[in-house]
Design a protein around this motif. Structure first.
Motif, PDB file in Angstrom:
ATOM      1  N   MET A  95       0.832  -1.201   0.000  1.00 50.64           N
ATOM      2  CA  MET A  95       0.000   0.000   0.000  1.00 50.64           C
ATOM      3  C   MET A  95       0.868   1.253   0.000  1.00 50.64           C
ATOM      4  N   ALA A  96       1.906   1.259   0.816  1.00 46.94           N
ATOM      5  CA  ALA A  96       2.790   2.424   0.855  1.00 46.94           C
ATOM      6  C   ALA A  96       3.443   2.651  -0.507  1.00 46.94           C
ATOM      7  N   GLU A  97       3.858   1.577  -1.161  1.00 44.53           N
ATOM      8  CA  GLU A  97       4.474   1.699  -2.485  1.00 44.53           C
ATOM      9  C   GLU A  97       3.454   2.201  -3.507  1.00 44.53           C
ATOM     10  N   PHE A  98       2.237   1.692  -3.438  1.00 45.33           N
ATOM     11  CA  PHE A  98       1.177   2.126  -4.351  1.00 45.33           C
ATOM     12  C   PHE A  98       0.900   3.616  -4.177  1.00 45.33           C
ATOM     13  N   VAL A  99       0.789   4.061  -2.938  1.00 46.53           N
ATOM     14  CA  VAL A  99       0.511   5.479  -2.680  1.00 46.53           C
ATOM     15  C   VAL A  99       1.679   6.337  -3.146  1.00 46.53           C
ATOM     16  N   ALA A 100       2.901   5.894  -2.906  1.00 50.43           N
ATOM     17  CA  ALA A 100       4.064   6.665  -3.346  1.00 50.43           C
ATOM     18  C   ALA A 100       4.086   6.811  -4.867  1.00 50.43           C
ATOM     19  N   ASP A 101       3.730   5.740  -5.565  1.00 44.87           N
ATOM     20  CA  ASP A 101       3.760   5.758  -7.026  1.00 44.87           C
ATOM     21  C   ASP A 101       2.647   6.613  -7.625  1.00 44.87           C
ATOM     22  N   HIS A 102       1.534   6.748  -6.890  1.00 47.11           N
ATOM     23  CA  HIS A 102       0.373   7.462  -7.435  1.00 47.11           C
ATOM     24  C   HIS A 102      -0.088   8.554  -6.463  1.00 47.11           C
ATOM     25  N   PHE A 103       0.894   9.207  -5.837  1.00 46.09           N
ATOM     26  CA  PHE A 103       0.598  10.166  -4.783  1.00 46.09           C
ATOM     27  C   PHE A 103      -0.249  11.335  -5.283  1.00 46.09           C
ATOM     28  N   ASP A 104       0.087  11.870  -6.440  1.00 44.30           N
ATOM     29  CA  ASP A 104      -0.646  13.037  -6.946  1.00 44.30           C
ATOM     30  C   ASP A 104      -2.096  12.671  -7.257  1.00 44.30           C
ATOM     31  N   LEU A 105      -2.310  11.513  -7.846  1.00 45.19           N
ATOM     32  CA  LEU A 105      -3.675  11.076  -8.146  1.00 45.19           C
ATOM     33  C   LEU A 105      -4.490  10.948  -6.865  1.00 45.19           C
ATOM     34  N   LEU A 106      -3.949  10.267  -5.872  1.00 43.14           N
ATOM     35  CA  LEU A 106      -4.681  10.052  -4.629  1.00 43.14           C
ATOM     36  C   LEU A 106      -4.847  11.353  -3.848  1.00 43.14           C
ATOM     37  N   ALA A 119     -17.245   1.775  -5.194  1.00 48.35           N
ATOM     38  CA  ALA A 119     -16.440   0.759  -5.866  1.00 48.35           C
ATOM     39  C   ALA A 119     -15.327   0.328  -4.932  1.00 48.35           C
ATOM     40  N   CYS A 120     -14.914  -0.932  -5.061  1.00 48.26           N
ATOM     41  CA  CYS A 120     -13.870  -1.470  -4.194  1.00 48.26           C
ATOM     42  C   CYS A 120     -12.881  -2.273  -5.033  1.00 48.26           C
ATOM     43  N   MET A 121     -11.602  -2.086  -4.774  1.00 50.36           N
ATOM     44  CA  MET A 121     -10.535  -2.879  -5.398  1.00 50.36           C
ATOM     45  C   MET A 121      -9.758  -3.574  -4.293  1.00 50.36           C
ATOM     46  N   THR A 122      -9.451  -4.848  -4.499  1.00 49.04           N
ATOM     47  CA  THR A 122      -8.843  -5.631  -3.423  1.00 49.04           C
ATOM     48  C   THR A 122      -7.512  -6.264  -3.809  1.00 49.04           C
ATOM     49  N   ALA A 123      -6.964  -5.927  -4.977  1.00 51.99           N
ATOM     50  CA  ALA A 123      -5.698  -6.516  -5.413  1.00 51.99           C
ATOM     51  C   ALA A 123      -4.769  -5.415  -5.916  1.00 51.99           C
ATOM     52  N   LEU A 124      -3.494  -5.519  -5.589  1.00 50.05           N
ATOM     53  CA  LEU A 124      -2.519  -4.495  -5.946  1.00 50.05           C
ATOM     54  C   LEU A 124      -2.424  -4.299  -7.458  1.00 50.05           C
ATOM     55  N   LYS A 125      -2.333  -5.378  -8.213  1.00 49.76           N
ATOM     56  CA  LYS A 125      -2.194  -5.274  -9.665  1.00 49.76           C
ATOM     57  C   LYS A 125      -3.394  -4.560 -10.275  1.00 49.76           C
ATOM     58  N   VAL A 126      -4.584  -4.855  -9.767  1.00 50.07           N
ATOM     59  CA  VAL A 126      -5.802  -4.221 -10.270  1.00 50.07           C
ATOM     60  C   VAL A 126      -5.795  -2.733  -9.951  1.00 50.07           C
ATOM     61  N   ALA A 127      -5.404  -2.396  -8.724  1.00 49.01           N
ATOM     62  CA  ALA A 127      -5.361  -0.988  -8.329  1.00 49.01           C
ATOM     63  C   ALA A 127      -4.345  -0.214  -9.158  1.00 49.01           C
ATOM     64  N   ARG A 128      -3.199  -0.824  -9.432  1.00 44.09           N
ATOM     65  CA  ARG A 128      -2.197  -0.145 -10.259  1.00 44.09           C
ATOM     66  C   ARG A 128      -2.741   0.123 -11.662  1.00 44.09           C
ATOM     67  N   ARG A 129      -3.415  -0.860 -12.231  1.00 46.78           N
ATOM     68  CA  ARG A 129      -3.961  -0.693 -13.579  1.00 46.78           C
ATOM     69  C   ARG A 129      -5.017   0.418 -13.586  1.00 46.78           C
ATOM     70  N   TRP A 130      -5.844   0.455 -12.537  1.00 46.63           N
ATOM     71  CA  TRP A 130      -6.834   1.519 -12.413  1.00 46.63           C
ATOM     72  C   TRP A 130      -6.150   2.881 -12.317  1.00 46.63           C
ATOM     73  N   ALA A 131      -5.132   2.989 -11.484  1.00 45.84           N
ATOM     74  CA  ALA A 131      -4.482   4.277 -11.246  1.00 45.84           C
ATOM     75  C   ALA A 131      -3.822   4.803 -12.514  1.00 45.84           C
ATOM     76  N   VAL A 132      -3.146   3.929 -13.238  1.00 38.99           N
ATOM     77  CA  VAL A 132      -2.495   4.359 -14.478  1.00 38.99           C
ATOM     78  C   VAL A 132      -3.532   4.878 -15.471  1.00 38.99           C
ATOM     79  N   ALA A 133      -4.648   4.157 -15.617  1.00 35.90           N
ATOM     80  CA  ALA A 133      -5.695   4.596 -16.536  1.00 35.90           C
ATOM     81  C   ALA A 133      -6.333   5.896 -16.063  1.00 35.90           C
ATOM     82  N   ALA A 134      -6.561   6.024 -14.754  1.00 34.71           N
ATOM     83  CA  ALA A 134      -7.155   7.245 -14.221  1.00 34.71           C
ATOM     84  C   ALA A 134      -6.249   8.443 -14.484  1.00 34.71           C
ATOM     85  N   GLU A 135      -4.939   8.255 -14.331  1.00 36.98           N
ATOM     86  CA  GLU A 135      -3.991   9.340 -14.606  1.00 36.98           C
ATOM     87  C   GLU A 135      -4.000   9.706 -16.090  1.00 36.98           C
TER      88      GLU A 135
END
Length: 294
Positions: A170-181, A270-286
């Motif tokens: 989670m910390a890595e995910f937030v760091a990678d997509h900090f501006d989006l979040l 909406a709920c996401m429960t897997a890291l890979k799925v959340a990363r794919r969502w974040a990249v598309a959202a950005e």
């Protein structure tokens, strides 16, 4: 792309039920993407009767109803069948929290195997609409204005939750997509995860006198229930919940409570429960945000 699709009866019994609200919003995108669906019998029949996917029949595969093993087959295909070309890329399971079938082992197994294999498990109308839009963006299509409400992040609250073994992810995910979040109107989370994310935000220049994320109680002490209340009040629109499916969890009932709250307000959360799925969502959202703002 191949997906499992099944909906509890409440979601297809009436013309304005959840399954049809989703299809009316997303059928054009599904046609663009050419998604193949393996569908439970009664869900399949309801879609055929609705006429919302007329001409799409070649991409729909009818499976037995859940009571005759259809959902079990979809679970197996999330894992993959050895020696056979039968593997799904994810599953849409529109759940009814008041239907006893939502507590059956195959329902729990479907979600668990999606988490283990890092595949999308989509359980609400909002999540299903968002999944189609995200895949459209990854495929290079222009943003659908009909999905703008899903991406009005400044008006939304996102919950960020992680089990102990997943807090580093989670910390890595937030760091990678900090501006989006950070573009969300607010962020909420359970105790230890929230503390760690605040420290990360402060290290990134977030004002130290302002929490980046509002901390609730820890999960075992009721934090999941507190966030479920926000979801039910429609004050939390997204949950990113990195679950560890390999350990017994003493507060399993609280986890299920949050998940059932999301399904109760199916059009609004909406709920996401897997890291890979959340990363794919974040990249598309950005990517979508950049196109819209260009």
């Amino acid at each position: 792309m191949r997906f499992g699709l099944i909906a509890n009866p409440i979601h297809w019994r009436t013309p304005d039920a959840a399954l049809f609200r989703w299809l009316r919003a997303s059928a054009p995108g599904l046609r663009q993407l050419g998604v193949h669906f393996h569908i439970g019998e009664r869900t399949y029949d309801a879609i055929q009767d609705s006429g919302l996917l007329t001409g799409y029949e070649a991409d729909l595969r009818r499976y037995p109803r859940s009571s005759h093993g259809g959902l079990m087959k979809i679970v197996a295909e999330i894992v993959g069948i050895p020696g056979e070309d039968r593997q799904l890329d994810g599953a849409i399971h529109l759940l009814d929290p008041t239907d006893i079938a939502s507590l059956f082992p195959e329902s729990a197994a479907l979600k668990r195997q999606c988490v283990i294999h890092q595949k999308p498990f989509v359980s609400t109308v909002a999540a299903a609409r968002d999944w189609v839009e995200m895949e459209r963006i990854h495929a290079g299509f222009a943003p659908d204005p009909g999905a703008d409400d899903l991406h009005d992040f400044g008006r939304q609250t996102v919950a960020l939750i992680a089990h102990d073994a997943m807090k580093g992810d989670m910390a890595e995910f937030v760091a990678d997509h900090f501006d989006l979040l950070s573009s969300f109107g607010s962020r909420i989370g359970t105790g230890t995860t929230g503390l760690r994310l605040n420290e990360l935000a402060w290290s990134r220049g977030w004002p130290r006198d302002t929490p980046w994320i509002e901390r609730f109680a820890s999960g075992p002490l009721g934090g999941d229930a507190q966030i479920a209340d926000r979801v039910l009040e429609r004050r939390c629109q997204r949950a990113i919940f990195f679950e560890d499916p390999h350990v017994a969890r003493q507060h399993e009932a609280d986890i299920q409570l949050l998940e059932r709250a999301v399904c109760t307000v199916t059009d609004h959360a909406a709920c996401m429960t897997a890291l890979k799925v959340a990363r794919r969502w974040a990249v598309a959202a950005e990517q979508r945000k950049a196109v819209v703002q260009a």
